[in-house]
Design a protein around this motif. Structure first.
Motif, PDB file in Angstrom:
ATOM      1  N   PRO A 143      21.118  16.352  16.869  1.00  0.00           N
ATOM      2  CA  PRO A 143      20.878  14.772  16.544  1.00  0.00           C
ATOM      3  C   PRO A 143      21.776  14.073  15.908  1.00  0.00           C
ATOM      4  CG  PRO A 143      19.095  16.264  16.168  1.00  0.00           C
ATOM      5  CD  PRO A 143      20.269  17.021  16.143  1.00  0.00           C
ATOM      6  N   VAL A 144      21.729  12.449  16.013  1.00  0.00           N
ATOM      7  CA  VAL A 144      22.736  11.937  15.208  1.00  0.00           C
ATOM      8  C   VAL A 144      21.821  11.155  14.376  1.00  0.00           C
ATOM      9  CG1 VAL A 144      24.337  11.218  17.224  1.00  0.00           C
ATOM     10  CG2 VAL A 144      22.160   9.728  16.844  1.00  0.00           C
ATOM     11  N   VAL A 145      22.556  10.402  13.400  1.00  0.00           N
ATOM     12  CA  VAL A 145      21.577   9.753  12.353  1.00  0.00           C
ATOM     13  C   VAL A 145      20.573   8.858  13.036  1.00  0.00           C
ATOM     14  CG1 VAL A 145      21.761   8.069  10.250  1.00  0.00           C
ATOM     15  CG2 VAL A 145      23.648   9.805  10.652  1.00  0.00           C
ATOM     16  N   PRO A 146      19.244   9.114  12.607  1.00  0.00           N
ATOM     17  CA  PRO A 146      18.330   8.223  13.257  1.00  0.00           C
ATOM     18  C   PRO A 146      18.104   6.872  12.630  1.00  0.00           C
ATOM     19  CG  PRO A 146      17.407   9.873  11.656  1.00  0.00           C
ATOM     20  CD  PRO A 146      18.827  10.263  11.639  1.00  0.00           C
ATOM     21  N   ARG A 147      17.515   5.988  13.488  1.00  0.00           N
ATOM     22  CA  ARG A 147      17.590   4.804  12.783  1.00  0.00           C
ATOM     23  C   ARG A 147      16.085   4.774  12.289  1.00  0.00           C
ATOM     24  NH1 ARG A 147      18.947   3.974  18.021  1.00  0.00           N
ATOM     25  NH2 ARG A 147      17.054   3.221  18.783  1.00  0.00           N
ATOM     26  N   CYS A 148      15.905   4.311  10.814  1.00  0.00           N
ATOM     27  CA  CYS A 148      14.679   4.289  10.135  1.00  0.00           C
ATOM     28  C   CYS A 148      14.266   2.882   9.810  1.00  0.00           C
ATOM     29  CB  CYS A 148      14.796   5.087   8.812  1.00  0.00           C
ATOM     30  SG  CYS A 148      15.036   6.780   9.084  1.00  0.00           S
ATOM     31  N   SER A 149      12.873   2.599   9.905  1.00  0.00           N
ATOM     32  CA  SER A 149      12.637   1.218   9.383  1.00  0.00           C
ATOM     33  C   SER A 149      11.344   1.652   8.296  1.00  0.00           C
ATOM     34  CB  SER A 149      11.828   0.404  10.657  1.00  0.00           C
ATOM     35  OG  SER A 149      11.112  -0.602  10.049  1.00  0.00           O
ATOM     36  N   VAL A 150      11.797   0.919   7.037  1.00  0.00           N
ATOM     37  CA  VAL A 150      10.695   1.109   5.939  1.00  0.00           C
ATOM     38  C   VAL A 150      10.351  -0.220   5.410  1.00  0.00           C
ATOM     39  CG1 VAL A 150      10.318   2.090   3.481  1.00  0.00           C
ATOM     40  CG2 VAL A 150      11.665   3.384   5.417  1.00  0.00           C
ATOM     41  N   PRO A 151       9.234  -0.668   5.199  1.00  0.00           N
ATOM     42  CA  PRO A 151       8.918  -1.825   4.563  1.00  0.00           C
ATOM     43  C   PRO A 151       9.413  -2.020   3.312  1.00  0.00           C
ATOM     44  CG  PRO A 151       6.848  -0.748   4.835  1.00  0.00           C
ATOM     45  CD  PRO A 151       8.158   0.035   5.827  1.00  0.00           C
ATOM     46  N   GLU A 152       9.983  -3.100   3.042  1.00  0.00           N
ATOM     47  CA  GLU A 152      10.362  -3.307   1.419  1.00  0.00           C
ATOM     48  C   GLU A 152       9.283  -3.442   0.430  1.00  0.00           C
ATOM     49  OE1 GLU A 152      12.889  -6.693   1.198  1.00  0.00           O
ATOM     50  OE2 GLU A 152      14.626  -5.667   2.475  1.00  0.00           O
ATOM     51  N   ALA A 153       8.014  -4.119   0.810  1.00  0.00           N
ATOM     52  CA  ALA A 153       6.951  -4.251  -0.194  1.00  0.00           C
ATOM     53  C   ALA A 153       5.641  -4.497   0.871  1.00  0.00           C
ATOM     54  CB  ALA A 153       7.315  -5.450  -1.002  1.00  0.00           C
ATOM     55  N   VAL A 154       4.527  -3.723   0.118  1.00  0.00           N
ATOM     56  CA  VAL A 154       3.261  -3.714   0.649  1.00  0.00           C
ATOM     57  C   VAL A 154       2.322  -3.923  -0.348  1.00  0.00           C
ATOM     58  CG1 VAL A 154       3.909  -2.564   2.822  1.00  0.00           C
ATOM     59  CG2 VAL A 154       3.120  -1.093   0.728  1.00  0.00           C
ATOM     60  N   THR A 155       1.004  -4.313  -0.034  1.00  0.00           N
ATOM     61  CA  THR A 155      -0.103  -4.397  -1.160  1.00  0.00           C
ATOM     62  C   THR A 155      -1.081  -3.312  -0.871  1.00  0.00           C
ATOM     63  OG1 THR A 155       0.332  -6.818  -0.671  1.00  0.00           O
ATOM     64  CG2 THR A 155      -1.742  -6.063  -1.860  1.00  0.00           C
ATOM     65  N   VAL A 156      -1.433  -3.052  -2.086  1.00  0.00           N
ATOM     66  CA  VAL A 156      -2.388  -1.810  -2.194  1.00  0.00           C
ATOM     67  C   VAL A 156      -3.620  -2.225  -1.368  1.00  0.00           C
ATOM     68  CG1 VAL A 156      -4.140  -0.887  -3.611  1.00  0.00           C
ATOM     69  CG2 VAL A 156      -1.875  -1.420  -4.501  1.00  0.00           C
ATOM     70  N   GLY A 157      -4.183  -1.078  -0.567  1.00  0.00           N
ATOM     71  CA  GLY A 157      -5.212  -1.210   0.281  1.00  0.00           C
ATOM     72  C   GLY A 157      -4.849  -1.516   1.767  1.00  0.00           C
ATOM     73  N   THR A 158      -3.684  -2.126   1.951  1.00  0.00           N
ATOM     74  CA  THR A 158      -3.439  -2.667   3.245  1.00  0.00           C
ATOM     75  C   THR A 158      -2.805  -1.418   4.193  1.00  0.00           C
ATOM     76  OG1 THR A 158      -1.171  -3.186   2.631  1.00  0.00           O
ATOM     77  CG2 THR A 158      -2.911  -5.019   2.588  1.00  0.00           C
ATOM     78  N   SER A 159      -2.520  -1.463   5.490  1.00  0.00           N
ATOM     79  CA  SER A 159      -2.115  -0.392   6.257  1.00  0.00           C
ATOM     80  C   SER A 159      -0.739  -0.859   6.492  1.00  0.00           C
ATOM     81  CB  SER A 159      -2.849  -0.334   7.614  1.00  0.00           C
ATOM     82  OG  SER A 159      -2.905  -1.697   8.288  1.00  0.00           O
ATOM     83  N   THR A 160      -0.005   0.219   6.690  1.00  0.00           N
ATOM     84  CA  THR A 160       1.550   0.007   7.117  1.00  0.00           C
ATOM     85  C   THR A 160       2.261   1.114   7.968  1.00  0.00           C
ATOM     86  OG1 THR A 160       3.774  -0.713   6.338  1.00  0.00           O
ATOM     87  CG2 THR A 160       2.658   1.060   4.825  1.00  0.00           C
ATOM     88  N   GLU A 161       3.348   0.984   8.421  1.00  0.00           N
ATOM     89  CA  GLU A 161       3.830   2.024   9.296  1.00  0.00           C
ATOM     90  C   GLU A 161       5.497   2.284   8.846  1.00  0.00           C
ATOM     91  OE1 GLU A 161       4.154   3.921  13.897  1.00  0.00           O
ATOM     92  OE2 GLU A 161       3.167   1.944  13.428  1.00  0.00           O
ATOM     93  N   LEU A 162       6.002   3.335   8.811  1.00  0.00           N
ATOM     94  CA  LEU A 162       7.325   3.614   8.748  1.00  0.00           C
ATOM     95  C   LEU A 162       7.840   4.350   9.954  1.00  0.00           C
ATOM     96  CD1 LEU A 162       6.143   3.455   5.668  1.00  0.00           C
ATOM     97  CD2 LEU A 162       8.225   4.801   5.117  1.00  0.00           C
ATOM     98  N   ARG A 163       8.997   3.922  10.559  1.00  0.00           N
ATOM     99  CA  ARG A 163       9.461   4.483  11.926  1.00  0.00           C
ATOM    100  C   ARG A 163      10.785   5.059  11.753  1.00  0.00           C
ATOM    101  NH1 ARG A 163       7.175  -0.807  12.914  1.00  0.00           N
ATOM    102  NH2 ARG A 163       5.470  -0.602  14.285  1.00  0.00           N
ATOM    103  N   CYS A 164      11.052   6.045  12.693  1.00  0.00           N
ATOM    104  CA  CYS A 164      12.178   6.896  12.759  1.00  0.00           C
ATOM    105  C   CYS A 164      12.508   7.107  14.145  1.00  0.00           C
ATOM    106  CB  CYS A 164      11.912   8.197  11.923  1.00  0.00           C
ATOM    107  SG  CYS A 164      13.449   9.220  11.763  1.00  0.00           S
TER     108      CYS A 164
END
Length: 303
Positions: free
Chosen positions: A137-158
């Protein structure tokens, strides 16, 4: 008569041997075998495809190798020399093996070794070998949100799309690997995340303060692994007072703006009709002048 009987017995023996073993006796023809019919290799590493001649009577058999990709055959060894895709990248080794110096992803295909022996009763045999080249594999492309609020939903991608076979994904939080199932770890038992190792998704149903920190993803297959740079995700509490003050400030600002506009155009807003009437100037009347008919004026002016 005796020789005919012996010949018949030999034929019966050959038939019995063939049906019991699936092979023709070695004295009657060329027979091939291989050590591995399915071969895996890492990209840019050497690999040898074995074509072993178990029995043969012909001194100089004709040996050929063909590469079969998408159902289309092409020569890679023909007329005693390497050809086609493997030219200058391979060599034939005794008895009929082919050695690839540096396998590439384009070498993934089926290869057929063919041996023709004109002096043998069974003068031809072939064997099929499947080669799959693993790609790191080559270096994957990652997506991480910079800031989120407690209790909300979010997703990190690779995502990584070069590796073969397709890589599996793992996520790390503060340099510690996240278990596939958080319930199996006392440290992450209260976490609400889920990891899809096939797609690289890391989903949080309800973000906690403890989920803040550094994240990176690793893509891995049998050829190796690669990981994306570390990214930071911050988690904030819900600030109800701050939200209320912001909304209240926005409302006050709007009301002040509205009052200011109406004050500036106050006459136009509330006295439009009266303004038009007051601006009209009636002609002034001279009290010493009397107006009458033109005939009266002419008569009075006549001596």
């Amino acid at each position: 008569k005796c020789s005919r009987v012996q010949s018949g017995l030999l034929s019966v023996y050959c038939l019995c041997f063939f049906f019991s073993t699936g092979h023709i006796p070695s004295s009657l023809g060329v027979i091939l075998r291989t050590t591995d019919k399915i071969v895996w290799a890492n990209e840019f590493e050497p690999i040898e495809l074995t074509c072993l001649i178990e029995s043969i009577s012909t001194n100089n058999p004709r040996i050929e190798w063909k590469k079969i990709k998408n159902g289309v055959p092409s020569y890679v060894y023909f007329q005693n020399k390497i050809a086609g895709d493997l030219e200058s990248r391979a060599q034939l080794r005794e008895p009929a093996n082919i050695l690839i110096f540096n396998a590439t992803r384009s070498d993934t295909a089926e290869y057929r070794c063919e041996v023709a022996a004109i002096d043998d009763q069974r003068d031809f045999d072939e064997i099929l070998i499947s080669l799959a080249v693993r790609v790191k594999p080559v270096v994957p492309r990652c997506s991480v949100p910079e800031a989120v609020t407690v209790g909300t939903s979010t997703e990190l991608r690779c995502l990584e799309n070069e590796g073969f076979p397709a890589p599996q994904y793992r996520w790390f939080h503060n340099n510690e690997e996240l278990p596939q199932d958080p319930k199996n770890s006392a440290k992450f038992a209260n976490s609400s995340y889920s990891i899809n190792p096939d797609t690289g998704g890391l989903k949080f149903r309800r973000v906690r303060k403890e989920d803040a920190g550094e994240y990176y993803c690793q893509a891995k297959n049998d050829a190796g692994h690669a990981q994306c740079p570390t990214q930071i995700m911050e988690v904030y509490d819900v600030d109800i007072l701050g939200i209320f003050l912001k909304v209240f400030g926005a409302v006050v600002a709007f009301l002040c703006l509205a009052v200011s506009i109406c004050h500036s155009f106050r006459r136009g807003c509330f006295h439009k009709k009266g303004h038009n009437e007051n601006n009209y100037n009636w002609p002034a009347q001279n009290s010493s002048v009397e107006y009458g008919d033109a005939d009266e004026v002419n008569l009075q002016s006549t001596p």
